[in-house]
Design an enzyme around this catalytic site. Sequence first.
Site, short mmCIF file in Angstrom:
data_model
loop_
_atom_site.label_atom_id
_atom_site.label_comp_id
_atom_site.label_asym_id
_atom_site.label_seq_id
_atom_site.Cartn_x
_atom_site.Cartn_y
_atom_site.Cartn_z
CG ASP A 117 17.05 -83.68 -53.64
OD1 ASP A 117 18.70 -82.29 -54.28
OD2 ASP A 117 17.21 -83.17 -52.61
CG HIS A 124 23.14 -81.24 -45.43
ND1 HIS A 124 22.10 -80.06 -44.60
CD2 HIS A 124 21.71 -82.04 -45.87
CE1 HIS A 124 20.35 -81.06 -44.96
NE2 HIS A 124 20.93 -81.98 -45.43
CD GLU A 190 17.07 -81.30 -47.56
OE1 GLU A 190 16.94 -82.03 -48.62
OE2 GLU A 190 17.21 -81.88 -46.67
CD GLU A 192 18.24 -79.13 -52.34
OE1 GLU A 192 18.48 -79.78 -53.50
OE2 GLU A 192 17.75 -80.39 -51.36
CG ASP A 224 14.26 -81.66 -51.05
OD1 ASP A 224 12.95 -81.92 -51.04
OD2 ASP A 224 14.57 -81.84 -50.88
NE ARG A 228 14.27 -82.32 -42.37
CZ ARG A 228 14.64 -82.25 -43.77
NH1 ARG A 228 15.27 -83.26 -44.21
NH2 ARG A 228 15.46 -81.18 -44.51
CD GLN A 231 14.33 -87.15 -45.00
OE1 GLN A 231 13.85 -86.21 -44.46
NE2 GLN A 231 15.74 -87.21 -45.67
CE1 TYR A 235 16.35 -93.11 -42.02
CE2 TYR A 235 18.04 -92.53 -44.07
CZ TYR A 235 18.02 -92.60 -42.79
OH TYR A 235 18.63 -92.85 -41.20
CE LYS A 244 14.75 -85.59 -48.80
NZ LYS A 244 15.04 -83.82 -47.71
CB THR A 248 10.27 -80.56 -55.46
OG1 THR A 248 10.02 -81.34 -55.67
CG2 THR A 248 11.54 -79.51 -55.45
CD GLU A 350 21.72 -79.04 -42.18
OE1 GLU A 350 22.83 -78.53 -42.33
OE2 GLU A 350 21.18 -78.00 -42.79
CA CA Z 1 17.17 -82.52 -50.98
#
Ligand code: CA
Length: 402
Positions: A117, A124, A190, A192, A224, A228, A231, A235, A244, A248, A350
């Site tokens: 990914d 973004h 997400e 994508e 995805d 949060r 994460q 991370y 994550k 998916t 976002e």
């Molecule tokens: Ca992603």
Amino acid sequence: MTVHGATWVQGAAGSQFPITNLPYGAFTVTSDERPRLGVAIGDHVLDLAAVLPDVAALAEPSLNAFMAMGRSAWAEVRARIIDLLCDTSEQATVEPHLVPIRSVQMHLPLEVADYVDFYSSEHHARNLGRILRPGQPELADNWKHLPIGYHGRAGTARVSGTPVVRPRGQRLSPSTSQPEHGPTRRLDIEAEVGWVVGVPSELGRPVPLHAFRDHVFGACLVNDWSARDLQSWEYVPLGPFLGKSFLTSVSPWIVPLAALDDAWLPPVERDTPLLAYLDDTGRRDGIDLTLEVRLNGTVVSRPPFAGMYWTAAQQLAHLTTNGASVRTGDLYASGTVSGPEPNQRGSLIELSWNGTAPIRLDDGSTRTFLEDGDEVIISATAPGPQGTTIGFGSVRGRVVAE
Ligand code: CA
């Protein structure tokens, strides 16, 4: 480019699956059969093994064997399908092998080999920088020199419609600032675009930009799903992990690159010189694709793919530049697609600005992150030849309680 005639299939013209598209998928009609390969045409699926019995790879339950055959085989099969669907003298023999799309169950059309990914939308990346690292530079020093990415978990890439079980894991307690274990409180999406590798590369041999179309078979949509809170706690310093990897979602239709002939774009404007292996001056590897994100039926975003800073060709060149090889069935995703406008953002972190600005849905309710029962549907269209629209179908998922 293939010259397209008119198809005899009723309803194909003007649909998201016109004769100029012909995306590949795997379907079943009854629950006890193994998946069959097909292409979508209008509101039907053409059973490929039935009409092209001499191509053994089309009798497989996934696209991998066919994708491994390479670009000339892809072009030949596509041309034969177009002939079958346009030549009225074939109608009587082919029509019995058109299955109404509403009567089929779609399956993951490929065996996913490796999953990568990326993080290739500048908007973004800047938004996340502003949200997560206020007061610091929006982009890391490396961002405009290489397409940032991470290796993900292929085994949890699943077909559209797979229930999204709210993941559990470690997150910080807001009251004690100590880790606790529980269901995520900040489940996100997400939006994508995914790229599927057909022809493998050799270990030790990087794939140059110009070889992109020799290796990549087609494109799909990817959600995805991201937790949060998991994460943000896990991370540092190695990047995404369990926040994550729980799921998916992948759209069931793989749009072949040949269907995107009219959608390719020159590079976006870049203000930082690129190393030679990433320099795509004079190439047309960008793509004019518009995504749409629906949450419980409300369109919450229309992210434009055309503005992506890094292209799929650059991503492939970068992920092999150290000599790492790709395999048939490798899937790599673009990273969240976000445009410059607030209604073009491809994630809820976002759209709700980290939960501080809830978005309003058509039913009057508001959301920051996903609640149990919420359904997210991501779709996309690209301009096709002769004024047609190339639809990607959709990738959908509904959140269920853990
Ligand atoms: Ca992603």
